[in-house]
Write a protein that holds these residues in place. Structure first.
Motif, PDB file in Angstrom:
ATOM      1  N   MET A  14       4.229  16.087   2.826  1.00  0.00           N
ATOM      2  CA  MET A  14       3.671  17.491   2.278  1.00  0.00           C
ATOM      3  C   MET A  14       4.431  18.200   1.607  1.00  0.00           C
ATOM      4  O   MET A  14       3.934  18.836   0.722  1.00  0.00           O
ATOM      5  N   ILE A  15       5.766  17.887   1.382  1.00  0.00           N
ATOM      6  CA  ILE A  15       6.634  18.338   0.440  1.00  0.00           C
ATOM      7  C   ILE A  15       6.280  18.060  -0.925  1.00  0.00           C
ATOM      8  O   ILE A  15       6.359  18.706  -1.950  1.00  0.00           O
ATOM      9  N   GLN A  16       6.136  16.615  -1.128  1.00  0.00           N
ATOM     10  CA  GLN A  16       5.947  16.003  -2.271  1.00  0.00           C
ATOM     11  C   GLN A  16       4.490  15.971  -2.939  1.00  0.00           C
ATOM     12  O   GLN A  16       4.096  15.350  -3.811  1.00  0.00           O
ATOM     13  N   PRO A  23       1.564   8.890  -0.892  1.00  0.00           N
ATOM     14  CA  PRO A  23       2.701   9.186   0.136  1.00  0.00           C
ATOM     15  C   PRO A  23       3.982   8.808  -0.473  1.00  0.00           C
ATOM     16  O   PRO A  23       4.589   7.753   0.365  1.00  0.00           O
ATOM     17  N   LEU A  24       4.415   8.978  -1.799  1.00  0.00           N
ATOM     18  CA  LEU A  24       5.412   8.250  -2.173  1.00  0.00           C
ATOM     19  C   LEU A  24       6.974   8.604  -1.552  1.00  0.00           C
ATOM     20  O   LEU A  24       7.708   8.087  -1.282  1.00  0.00           O
ATOM     21  N   GLY A  25       6.966  10.031  -1.166  1.00  0.00           N
ATOM     22  CA  GLY A  25       8.171  10.608  -0.282  1.00  0.00           C
ATOM     23  C   GLY A  25       8.498   9.824   0.832  1.00  0.00           C
ATOM     24  O   GLY A  25       9.624   9.309   0.985  1.00  0.00           O
ATOM     25  N   ALA A  26       7.295   9.649   1.530  1.00  0.00           N
ATOM     26  CA  ALA A  26       7.448   9.077   3.023  1.00  0.00           C
ATOM     27  C   ALA A  26       7.665   7.407   2.848  1.00  0.00           C
ATOM     28  O   ALA A  26       8.590   6.782   3.446  1.00  0.00           O
ATOM     29  N   LEU A  27       7.195   6.926   1.799  1.00  0.00           N
ATOM     30  CA  LEU A  27       7.422   5.421   1.371  1.00  0.00           C
ATOM     31  C   LEU A  27       8.820   5.153   1.270  1.00  0.00           C
ATOM     32  O   LEU A  27       9.554   4.238   1.515  1.00  0.00           O
ATOM     33  N   VAL A  28       9.339   6.110   0.138  1.00  0.00           N
ATOM     34  CA  VAL A  28      10.702   5.824  -0.274  1.00  0.00           C
ATOM     35  C   VAL A  28      11.609   6.187   0.967  1.00  0.00           C
ATOM     36  O   VAL A  28      12.917   5.519   1.198  1.00  0.00           O
ATOM     37  N   PHE A  29      11.465   7.274   1.932  1.00  0.00           N
ATOM     38  CA  PHE A  29      12.062   7.630   2.803  1.00  0.00           C
ATOM     39  C   PHE A  29      12.250   6.293   4.051  1.00  0.00           C
ATOM     40  O   PHE A  29      13.493   6.083   4.414  1.00  0.00           O
ATOM     41  N   LEU A  30      11.341   5.718   4.138  1.00  0.00           N
ATOM     42  CA  LEU A  30      11.276   4.509   4.875  1.00  0.00           C
ATOM     43  C   LEU A  30      12.094   3.287   4.348  1.00  0.00           C
ATOM     44  O   LEU A  30      12.645   2.590   5.149  1.00  0.00           O
ATOM     45  N   TYR A  31      11.892   3.124   3.137  1.00  0.00           N
ATOM     46  CA  TYR A  31      12.836   2.086   2.450  1.00  0.00           C
ATOM     47  C   TYR A  31      14.258   2.512   2.562  1.00  0.00           C
ATOM     48  O   TYR A  31      14.924   1.446   2.779  1.00  0.00           O
ATOM     49  N   VAL A 144       6.344   3.134  -7.054  1.00  0.00           N
ATOM     50  CA  VAL A 144       6.732   4.517  -7.166  1.00  0.00           C
ATOM     51  C   VAL A 144       6.954   5.167  -8.606  1.00  0.00           C
ATOM     52  O   VAL A 144       6.702   6.340  -8.685  1.00  0.00           O
ATOM     53  N   ARG A 145       7.672   4.526  -9.411  1.00  0.00           N
ATOM     54  CA  ARG A 145       8.099   4.839 -10.865  1.00  0.00           C
ATOM     55  C   ARG A 145       6.651   5.207 -11.467  1.00  0.00           C
ATOM     56  O   ARG A 145       6.763   6.333 -12.289  1.00  0.00           O
ATOM     57  N   ALA A 146       5.600   4.250 -11.183  1.00  0.00           N
ATOM     58  CA  ALA A 146       4.383   4.576 -11.897  1.00  0.00           C
ATOM     59  C   ALA A 146       3.689   5.829 -11.514  1.00  0.00           C
ATOM     60  O   ALA A 146       2.944   6.188 -12.394  1.00  0.00           O
ATOM     61  N   HIS A 147       3.875   6.348 -10.329  1.00  0.00           N
ATOM     62  CA  HIS A 147       3.211   7.551  -9.827  1.00  0.00           C
ATOM     63  C   HIS A 147       4.181   8.747  -9.643  1.00  0.00           C
ATOM     64  O   HIS A 147       3.617   9.654  -9.113  1.00  0.00           O
ATOM     65  N   ASP A 148       5.456   8.554  -9.869  1.00  0.00           N
ATOM     66  CA  ASP A 148       6.452   9.708  -9.980  1.00  0.00           C
ATOM     67  C   ASP A 148       6.338  10.695 -10.988  1.00  0.00           C
ATOM     68  O   ASP A 148       6.739  10.330 -11.869  1.00  0.00           O
ATOM     69  N   LYS A 149       5.739  11.952 -10.571  1.00  0.00           N
ATOM     70  CA  LYS A 149       5.241  12.942 -11.627  1.00  0.00           C
ATOM     71  C   LYS A 149       6.596  13.883 -11.773  1.00  0.00           C
ATOM     72  O   LYS A 149       6.243  14.937 -12.492  1.00  0.00           O
ATOM     73  N   PRO A 151       9.742  15.857 -13.118  1.00  0.00           N
ATOM     74  CA  PRO A 151      10.253  16.060 -14.334  1.00  0.00           C
ATOM     75  C   PRO A 151      11.695  15.044 -14.298  1.00  0.00           C
ATOM     76  O   PRO A 151      11.673  14.267 -15.271  1.00  0.00           O
ATOM     77  N   PHE A 152      12.295  15.288 -13.152  1.00  0.00           N
ATOM     78  CA  PHE A 152      13.200  14.103 -13.017  1.00  0.00           C
ATOM     79  C   PHE A 152      12.771  13.288 -11.662  1.00  0.00           C
ATOM     80  O   PHE A 152      12.653  13.694 -10.578  1.00  0.00           O
ATOM     81  N   PRO A 153      12.548  11.835 -12.239  1.00  0.00           N
ATOM     82  CA  PRO A 153      11.958  11.050 -11.194  1.00  0.00           C
ATOM     83  C   PRO A 153      12.740  10.590  -9.867  1.00  0.00           C
ATOM     84  O   PRO A 153      13.346   9.250  -9.658  1.00  0.00           O
ATOM     85  N   TRP A 154      13.217  11.447  -9.080  1.00  0.00           N
ATOM     86  CA  TRP A 154      13.944  11.415  -8.117  1.00  0.00           C
ATOM     87  C   TRP A 154      13.822  10.259  -6.923  1.00  0.00           C
ATOM     88  O   TRP A 154      14.629   9.620  -6.336  1.00  0.00           O
ATOM     89  N   LEU A 155      12.488  10.372  -6.699  1.00  0.00           N
ATOM     90  CA  LEU A 155      11.892   9.485  -5.668  1.00  0.00           C
ATOM     91  C   LEU A 155      11.963   8.180  -6.306  1.00  0.00           C
ATOM     92  O   LEU A 155      12.360   7.121  -5.526  1.00  0.00           O
ATOM     93  N   ALA A 156      11.596   7.865  -7.339  1.00  0.00           N
ATOM     94  CA  ALA A 156      11.882   6.574  -8.192  1.00  0.00           C
ATOM     95  C   ALA A 156      13.273   6.079  -8.180  1.00  0.00           C
ATOM     96  O   ALA A 156      13.652   5.014  -7.845  1.00  0.00           O
ATOM     97  N   LEU A 157      14.119   7.022  -8.466  1.00  0.00           N
ATOM     98  CA  LEU A 157      15.380   6.761  -8.459  1.00  0.00           C
ATOM     99  C   LEU A 157      16.228   6.389  -7.198  1.00  0.00           C
ATOM    100  O   LEU A 157      16.997   5.588  -7.203  1.00  0.00           O
TER     101      LEU A 157
END
Length: 331
Positions: A14-16, A23-31, A144-149, A151-157
């Motif tokens: 919901m935040i992102q 659901p990129l944030g949830a995906l990265v969180f689980l990884y 995640v990098r392809a869909h992280d919009k 400005p600073f791609p912190w999810l992909a990083l």
């Protein structure tokens, strides 16, 4: 635990959500939780041993894996255009999942590995699980990098830092001053240094400050597994174990060099300098502070430094060729 994980994933989604409907944030969180489970498992074997497959680190690792798999399957069904990368991501997860029962069978058949042996990490089921995790984490990073919009791609990083965690886990038996240090040769420093400079280089290509971010996330994860001693009932062969600051200085200095000197445009020279400094801070500088320090003659020192330079040059060359969506290449 399952309910808490679901609630956290929903909150992150919901935040992102305003940046992406996926659901990129949830995906990265689980990884990240998978890597936490992996590193916690490393610590657990050194302090607690292994009395059962269903130990807390394994529970966290496999629950997170199932969560990632559930998200990936939903995305695969709803978004046909996303299927190529999701297919690889799911395939890697399946390999890791199958490695679990294989590992249980392996221990029943051959017993628990000696902590002085590389097989504590490099047994067939462990390598199978790590290979699956590496495949899945890599394609998750690309996804995640392809869909992280942002400005600073912190999810992909963050996902890149999780990928670095998997790479580190695979190569850490060759770390000459690590807790295991089960496969020692100065030339093996190439394998240890390469993942750090590669991931920090890719991070800097993605955005200014990216190398700092990935280094900070990795060190936070690494602190879970780091220890200078083992449990009372765990026997490790005497060998040098570096203080935590040696890793923090080596990784932090690498991030500093890559961030500060990136604009010069001489990335391979930058890789050589970074690899050299990494070895100095990681291996050579900590020796006076280590019990059972390495006996390093001039030849060994020269090999270590050469290995660091080779690792740095090759890592930076690969980082330049890695196809990522780049927000800034010179700034």
């Amino acid at each position: 635990m399952i309910t808490s994980l679901c609630q956290l994933c929903y909150t992150i989604f919901m935040i992102q959500k305003k940046h992406s409907s996926l659901p990129l944030g949830a995906l990265v969180f689980l990884y990240v939780l998978m890597v936490v489970g992996l590193f916690w498992d490393d610590w657990w074997h050194v302090f607690m041993g292994r009395d059962s497959f269903f130990i807390p680190p394994h529970d966290l690792l496999y629950l997170s894996l199932l969560g990632v798999g559930a998200i990936a399957l939903v995305l695969y069904k709803k978004h046909p255009a996303l299927r190529p990368r999701l297919r690889w991501m799911i395939g890697g997860l399946v390999i890791t999942l199958l490695a679990g029962p294989f590992d249980e069978w392996w221990h029943d058949r051959y017993g628990i590995e000696d902590l002085s042996s590389p097989f504590i990490v490099w047994s067939p089921p462990h390598l199978m699980g790590l290979l699956g995790g590496l495949i899945s984490a890599w394609f998750a990073f690309l996804f995640v990098r392809a869909h992280d919009k942002h400005p600073f791609p912190w999810l992909a990083l963050t996902q890149l830092a999780a990928l670095l965690g998997v790479l580190w886990f695979i190569v850490h038996p060759v770390d000459p001053i690590g807790l295991y240090a089960t496969f020692f040769t100065p030339w093996a420093e190439v394998l240890f240094v390469f993942p750090f400079i590669y991931c920090l280089g890719v991070a800097r290509r993605m955005a200014p400050g990216g190398a700092w971010f990935v280094a900070a996330v990795f060190l936070a994860l690494y602190s879970i597994t780091w220890t200078e001693q083992s449990g009372a009932n765990i026997i490790l062969p005497p060998h040098p174990v570096a203080p935590l600051w040696a890793y923090a200085f080596a990784i932090g200095a690498s991030a500093l060099l890559i961030e500060r000197l990136w604009r010069l445009g001489r990335q391979r020279l930058l890789g050589a300098i970074t690899g050299y400094i990494f070895v100095v801070l990681h291996v050579l500088l900590p020796q006076p502070f280590i019990i059972n320090a390495l006996s390093l003659d001039e030849t060994s020192v020269a090999i270590f430094l050469t290995a660091g330079i080779i690792a740095g040059i090759s890592a930076m060359a690969c980082a330049q060729k890695t196809r990522v969506i780049i927000t800034d290449t010179r700034g």
